[in-house]
Each structure stands twice: as structure tokens, then as C-alpha cells.
Design an enzyme around this catalytic site. Sequence first.
Site, short mmCIF file in Angstrom:
data_model
loop_
_atom_site.label_atom_id
_atom_site.label_comp_id
_atom_site.label_asym_id
_atom_site.label_seq_id
_atom_site.Cartn_x
_atom_site.Cartn_y
_atom_site.Cartn_z
N CYS A 87 19.76 -0.39 -2.86
CA CYS A 87 20.36 -0.47 -1.38
C CYS A 87 21.43 -2.25 -2.54
O CYS A 87 20.70 -2.83 -3.49
CB CYS A 87 18.71 -1.60 -1.30
SG CYS A 87 19.11 -3.09 -0.02
N CYS B 25 19.88 -5.51 -1.78
CA CYS B 25 19.02 -5.75 -2.68
C CYS B 25 19.87 -6.09 -4.35
O CYS B 25 19.42 -7.14 -5.09
CB CYS B 25 18.22 -5.13 -3.23
SG CYS B 25 17.11 -4.85 -1.97
N CYS C 138 -8.56 -6.89 0.57
CA CYS C 138 -8.79 -6.48 1.95
C CYS C 138 -9.64 -6.65 2.68
O CYS C 138 -11.01 -7.14 2.73
CB CYS C 138 -8.05 -4.68 2.59
SG CYS C 138 -9.18 -3.71 4.24
N CYS D 173 -12.10 -5.00 4.17
CA CYS D 173 -12.96 -4.37 2.91
C CYS D 173 -14.19 -4.92 2.44
O CYS D 173 -15.02 -4.33 2.52
CB CYS D 173 -12.27 -4.14 1.62
SG CYS D 173 -10.48 -2.83 2.64
#
Length: 476
Positions: A89, A92, A226, A229
Site C-alpha cells: 500500500c 502505508c 469479544c 463471547c
Amino acid sequence: MSSGHGGELAAACAGGSGRSGTRAAATATVMGALGVGRLFLGAVSCTFFLAVNSLYSSSDVIELTPTNFNKEVLQSASLWLVEFYAPWCGHCQRLTPEWKKAATALKGVVKVGAVDADKHQSLGGQYGVKGFPTIKIFGANKNKAEDYQGGRTSEAIVDAALSATRSMVKERLSGRSGGYSSGKQSSRESGDTDKKDVVELTDDTFDKNVLNSDDVWLVEFYAPWCGHCKNLEPEWAAAATEVKEQTKGKVKLAAVDATVNQMLTGRYGIRGFPTIKIFQKGEDPVDYDGGRTRADIVTRALDLFSDNAPPPELLEVINADILKSTCEAHQLCIIAVLPHILDTGASGRNSYLEVMLKMAEKYKKKMWGWLWTEAGAQSDLESSLGIGGFGYPAMAAVNARKMKFALLKGSFSEQGINEFLRELSVGRGSTAPVAGGAFPKINTVEPWDGKDGELPVEDDIDLSDVDLDDWEKDEL
């Protein structure tokens, strides 16, 4: 050197994968087509494509991967700025020197990291990375990373980092934790005993335990950060214990930390959390699409178990051990008292047993125990269940834990027994306590040999010594 050699050299140095490899191959093609054959051009191309594969080596930027991300970032008390980049990129590459300067300036104050999201696509996917570079700020609440919206100079990056740090410190002063504390271990990580029946799997243990097993496995792929989760965790643990007990370990619940075990994450295409998959021997894994409560999970697990399990055994009560082990191991045990063999013969008895076997198959998901005895063989048991010496065949459903029973009041037929058991399965029907509050003494008897019964042989009476003439002289 000819133009062809320059193209071959550039192509040989395109050892990367994905778009970097594609661009290298394209460069080689263009070089060959334009006749650029000088060695230094080929060398420059090689240097460029090799260099972009590691933008942050030898710098204060911490290179992050799925293996170390959880420990370095999510379990850290520090504030983190993390860049998700791709080596090919252009934006980047232009950001790289500024990102390095910012990391050096912030060293010891704020952690600055970088993830090669082209190589570690699963990690980028977890944070919804769609373009490059994407910068995320991980503050006090590691579960809710914020998008960085500032400039791309080192000064702008440092200013944003210090501003985020001040906000985090103020939250701490005010007593607000900002949500989930990344430094706090989850119950999975702390070895909470409530989770003892959830099998923790890794890249190294998965195949041996799951793929080479005859058991059914429900496997949750989770990420420690999460929120969904964490909500599932206590339900999953409670279900694991209940399923283990009811299936005698034939259905297992397991968990895989997908942020660490990247081989499994990639193999099974895990893109979101939690993801639950069902593994059965000889079959491709399928997604679990049921509810996330303990009851939902247990129901699905028992369905899987019954689909793969043979019908329960129908055992004759020939001693106390059979009655005790069967009734104590199941929620209910269904006990039939069949007519004496002399009353029905083998064919009649087998017809009753066939009805029971059909019902055992029909209700095998309930995982009840199934027993039978001959009328009179266990008379104390009959009395304790209110059967009492007549009305054969008879049937009782016994809950050995509560020592209560219900009697079949309809016909001993598929229809009659089905109605009786259906009422029991939904919690209806009248019950009574077992007489004495415990099972009575059970006689040890010989098992039925499958044959018709034989009448007992009577001894012949010898009348040769009896004087019948004397009998005739007796007066009435």
C-alpha cells in the site's frame, strides 16, 4: 544483459503472496516489454519488493500478530495506537517514517504497534479493517477500539495519543473503568472451576481430540475481547456440565481461542465471534445456528446425541443391581410387569417386548431407562408401585431421585403407552410416592430363556397299596 534477463530477475524476487506478488510479476512483465535489461534496474526492483514486506523492522514500532496481539494489547493496561497496513500500500509506505517517529517520541508513554493485515487477514477482519492504513486506538476499554481520525504526521499522531491518554487518566480518577478492563483475566484464562467441563483446544490438540474421536463435539471459536463471547461463556459452561452428565461424555463442548490458534481459525474460515461449529466423525463440520442459552445448547446437544445413539437397552430385572444402576443413571426408568410366561407363551411376551422397544426408540432422546419383569417374580416391587398382583401387563414410570412414580392407566399398546409417556414428558400426569420411600428387596432370578413356559411336572400317585374295597364299606 538482455531485456529478458531483467524480467526474470524481477519475477524471481517476487517471493511474497497476495498483491505484492502480483505487483512484482507485473513489474517483471513491464520491464521485459520495455526492454529494460540493466542489472541495476532488476536489483532496485528486488530491493523494493523485499523491503516492503517488513515496514517496521528495527524500530520502536511493536510488530503485532495474532499470536501476540491478545497478550500485548488486550491484556495490557497501556494505551495503544495500532496501524493495520499492507506492505504494497502506497499510503502505508508514506506513513511509515511518521509512524516510526511517533513511536520513538511516545516510547514509555504510549504503545505504538503495527499489524500486517495483508498477511494476518483474520486479525484485520476482527476489527473490520476494509482499507489501508487503518489506525485504531485501544484505550481503557479494549473491547471498543476507536478509529483514529487525525492527520498522518508524527506531530498529529503524538498529539492524538497524548489526548487519548489524558482522557483515560481522567476516567481512572473519576472511578470509571471505561468498561471491560483488559488487564482482568477472563474465567477461561484464570482456570475457573465452573468451566471444568469445557475442553480447551489448541492448534496442537484439536485433531487428536476432535477429528480422531467417535464423540460429537460442539466447538466455540472465541476472542477474549469479544463481548458476545463473554455473555456466552457462563451459558456454554453450564451446558457443558449438563451435556456431559446426560450423554455420559459422548457429546463434548469445547472452546478455541481464535486469536491465538490461527491455524484452526484459518482452516475453518472463522470471521466473527463467537462462532460455534459441530463436528461429527466422517462428516464435514456444520455451523451451529441455535440459541445461545444453556437450555438451547443442551437441547441441540441431546438431539445430536440421540441422532447418533442406538436405542436404549431393554433389560430384565433379574437382580437388585440392574434396577439400581438403570434407575439411578436416568431421569426416569420405565418398568413393565408382563404376564407370566404360562399365560402368554413366548410369542405373546415378545409382542409386549416389541411394543416397549418401539417406544424406547421413539423416546430415546429422553434417555430414560427401560426395564421389565415377570408377574410374581418381583412381588415386593409390584406392591411398592401399586401394581399389586393383577391387571397384567402393567407399567410404571419411576423417578428414582424423588422416589415417585406414575402408573399407565390406558392400554398396554403403542398408542396407550405413547399417550402415557407424552403426558409425562410435558410434566403432566398424577404421581405417587414409592412405598417406603425406597426400592424394596429385589429377588435374584434366572433370566428368561426366550422359550415358552412349561407346566411343572407332577409326580404320579401309586395306588397299588390302597384297598379300594375298604373304602366302599365306609358309611357316609
